[in-house]
Design an enzyme around this catalytic site. Sequence first.
Site, mmCIF file in Angstrom:
data_model
loop_
_atom_site.group_PDB
_atom_site.id
_atom_site.type_symbol
_atom_site.label_atom_id
_atom_site.label_comp_id
_atom_site.label_asym_id
_atom_site.label_seq_id
_atom_site.Cartn_x
_atom_site.Cartn_y
_atom_site.Cartn_z
ATOM 1 C CG ASP A 285 -7.122 -7.230 4.432
ATOM 2 O OD1 ASP A 285 -7.764 -7.280 3.365
ATOM 3 O OD2 ASP A 285 -6.664 -6.170 4.891
ATOM 4 C CG HIS A 308 -11.638 -7.786 4.961
ATOM 5 N ND1 HIS A 308 -10.852 -6.658 4.922
ATOM 6 C CD2 HIS A 308 -11.976 -7.956 6.270
ATOM 7 C CE1 HIS A 308 -10.713 -6.161 6.153
ATOM 8 N NE2 HIS A 308 -11.379 -6.943 6.982
#
Length: 458
Positions: A285, A308
């Site tokens: 993430d 991310h």
Amino acid sequence: MADSLPGLFTLSAEHLAGLSSTTFQQDHQHSGYRGLIHAENETGLGHRHPPQSRQEIKQESGFLKFRRLLSANAGLSNSARSKRSRSTGYLVNVDKFGARADGTDDTKAFTQAWKKACSTPNSIFLVPARKVYHLKPITFEGPCQSGITMRIQGTIRASTLMSDYEQNRRIWIKFEELRDFSVEGGGVISGNGQIWWPKSCKVDEKQPCLGAPTAMTFDKCTNVKVTNLRIKNAQQMHLTFRDCTNVEASNLKVKSKGSSPNTDGIHVSGSRNVQILNSDIGTGDDCISIVSGSNKVRAVGIKCGPGHGISIGSLGKNGDEDHVSDILVNTATFAGTTNGVRIKSWQGGRGYAKNIVFENIVMRNVTNPIIIDQFYCDKKEKDCKEQKNAVQVNSVSYRNIKGTSATEKGIIFECSATFPCEGVRMENVQLTHKGRSSLAACNNIHVQQIGNNTPQCN
């Protein structure tokens, strides 16, 4: 730094100061960043150009105090803690309290050792090297005597029994209401996340969305330093600072699989005066996520990937009013991430994300190198349409950002018509795709262009 992790690049204080002062000197005509410039000057970082008026002095005061706090705190913590490390601290060894490091549960021994350390000024809570300790959920709770150091030289591994987390499914190791506290030592925190990831609703839609523990949580702590650790395979998030003040997180290696769900590297929530320095983060993430209530956050010398990217938000979910301000991301490398630098908010929310600087950044095959998304939605959300309210994005600067986009669109600015993005500047941004200039998709935004930028909003 003598205790830096292998393979991590480090930047001296002088180098960091030089980068920041160069940036903010050139930005000084832009009112959104005036406080940042004079903060550099008044703290002796970069050239001294005194403010021109009392009004300017008043404008600069917020971020100036931030820099002074960081400088003073860093100086005090380095000298004081290094002095304790040399032997002046009272040593509290978990082995002396019954920790066995033989695969059985060591939680009780750690709890007893903490009681002793917490009540002893300048104590050193020692987790010895070359041993593996197993812990159920545990809280190292304050208030305590001042100047405590937790020195993790061995490995701490999470219990693999999900029934151990029934009381609070979101916490594994928690530090609560501590002041003048540091965690260091070169050891390893292992969350055994591979037990949890397959049961996430983001991996298996048949599973309930219950969440999973954060490996390390700092809650309501002040003057905290976390340095020279490896944090890996968290159940969900790796390291969270929640409602904390005056934080330094440095020389960290934070790693989990790129496919691991919701495993943010470092998560900052409701915290102020935070420095994240010289760290290598690769997760499933956000490498770093900064959410509501956070201000005066600096991330410098960051390697990000997989993951991310570095995200501000998400903000404004369920109509919430969220605020994030005075954020600096300087000297970062993104490799193979789904995003580079991102601001994301939900339609229908309120509040702002403002006074944000992204600079001196390298992108290597990043899917969305630069993105502002005021229409952020999770996959299961059906309605992402524009609503009456939105989180205002204001005073954002992108400087000296270069590299390659994995897609044609190197820049995406998806802003709201009711609350368009304002005060956005780009200076010397160069993003290519397959050897050619990438494209820019820009809605409801006016971008001030300085220097040589490609692509550009039409």
